[in-house]
Design an enzyme around this catalytic site. Structure first.
Site, PDB file in Angstrom:
ATOM      1  N   VAL A  56       0.836  -1.196   0.000  1.00  0.00           N
ATOM      2  CA  VAL A  56       0.000   0.000   0.000  1.00  0.00           C
ATOM      3  C   VAL A  56       0.877   1.255   0.000  1.00  0.00           C
ATOM      4  CG1 VAL A  56      -1.760   1.308   1.286  1.00  0.00           C
ATOM      5  CG2 VAL A  56      -1.919  -1.185   1.137  1.00  0.00           C
ATOM      6  N   CYS A  57       1.984   1.215   0.711  1.00  0.00           N
ATOM      7  CA  CYS A  57       2.852   2.389   0.878  1.00  0.00           C
ATOM      8  C   CYS A  57       3.262   3.036  -0.455  1.00  0.00           C
ATOM      9  CB  CYS A  57       4.074   2.040   1.711  1.00  0.00           C
ATOM     10  SG  CYS A  57       3.669   1.467   3.374  1.00  0.00           S
ATOM     11  N   PRO A  58       3.739   2.270  -1.451  1.00  0.00           N
ATOM     12  CA  PRO A  58       4.144   2.940  -2.681  1.00  0.00           C
ATOM     13  C   PRO A  58       2.974   3.599  -3.416  1.00  0.00           C
ATOM     14  CG  PRO A  58       4.306   0.564  -2.935  1.00  0.00           C
ATOM     15  CD  PRO A  58       4.040   0.831  -1.489  1.00  0.00           C
TER      16      PRO A  58
ATOM     17  N   GLU B 281       0.458   5.125  -2.003  1.00  0.00           N
ATOM     18  CA  GLU B 281       0.235   6.398  -1.304  1.00  0.00           C
ATOM     19  C   GLU B 281       1.336   7.409  -1.624  1.00  0.00           C
ATOM     20  OE1 GLU B 281      -1.789   5.634   2.890  1.00  0.00           O
ATOM     21  OE2 GLU B 281       0.266   4.886   2.780  1.00  0.00           O
ATOM     22  N   LEU B 282       2.578   6.961  -1.550  1.00  0.00           N
ATOM     23  CA  LEU B 282       3.702   7.862  -1.793  1.00  0.00           C
ATOM     24  C   LEU B 282       3.706   8.357  -3.236  1.00  0.00           C
ATOM     25  CD1 LEU B 282       6.414   5.953   0.255  1.00  0.00           C
ATOM     26  CD2 LEU B 282       5.290   8.086   0.881  1.00  0.00           C
TER      27      LEU B 282
END
Length: 188
Positions: free
Chosen positions: A46-48, A50-51
């Site tokens: 999920v992090c990439p 969002e970033l």
């Protein structure tokens, strides 16, 4: 306890930005709007997304005088490796703060207990270093940079227009705000 209306605590760390390692501290944040965008870990799922979404809105945030600091408990070396390895992360031009010691993550009270990882949390800090907006979601729910941009504009509007507040779904283009007072009680 909410961190809204509290001053950010001191920190100093190394960040990856524009192909370089740079030093960043709490004093660098003062005098401008700042977003601290905490996420659990580099090289995840999920992090990439969002970033990358935040990177797509970075230019507009910069035009509003906002600096972005993404933060995980990874080191600045890992941030560079991820930036080099991922097309999505490769488009990031904002600061990627390394926080292997957990000082920044603990300062913002967003350390996941027993895991050594940051929660998925966002903090909007005003030019005085005061936290104006916070948001934390569970592990599997990504954030929306367009909604964050709306919150930035609303917070800036309220700061620049004392006595006015921004209602739900307020958008800058529509510009309808409220002036709290006895005449509004029970009429909204």
């Amino acid at each position: 306890m909410s961190l809204v209306n509290t001053k950010i605590l001191p920190f100093q760390t190394t960040a990856f930005k524009n192909g370089e390692f740079v030093e960043v501290s709490d004093t660098d944040v003062l005098g401008k709007w700042a977003i601290f965008f905490f996420y659990p870990a580099d090289f995840t799922f999920v992090c990439p997304t969002e970033l990358g979404d935040l990177a797509d809105h970075y230019e507009e945030l910069q035009k509003l005088g906002v600096e972005v600091y993404s933060v995980s408990t990874d080191t600045h070396f890992v941030h560079k490796a991820w930036h080099d390895a991922s097309d999505t992360i490769g488009k990031i031009n904002y600061y990627m703060l390394g926080d292997a010691s957990g000082v920044i993550t603990n300062n913002f009270d967003t350390m996941r207990e027993g895991a050594g990882l940051a929660d998925r949390s966002t903090f909007l800090v005003d030019p005085d270093g005061i936290i104006q907006v916070t948001e934390t979601t569970c592990e599997g729910v990504g954030r929306n940079a367009a909604e964050l941009l709306r919150k930035v504009k609303a917070a800036q509007y309220v700061r620049n227009h004392p006595g006015e507040v921004c209602p739900a779904k307020w958008e800058e283009a529509e510009g309808e705000t409220l002036k709290p007072g006895i005449d509004l009680v029970g009429k909204i």
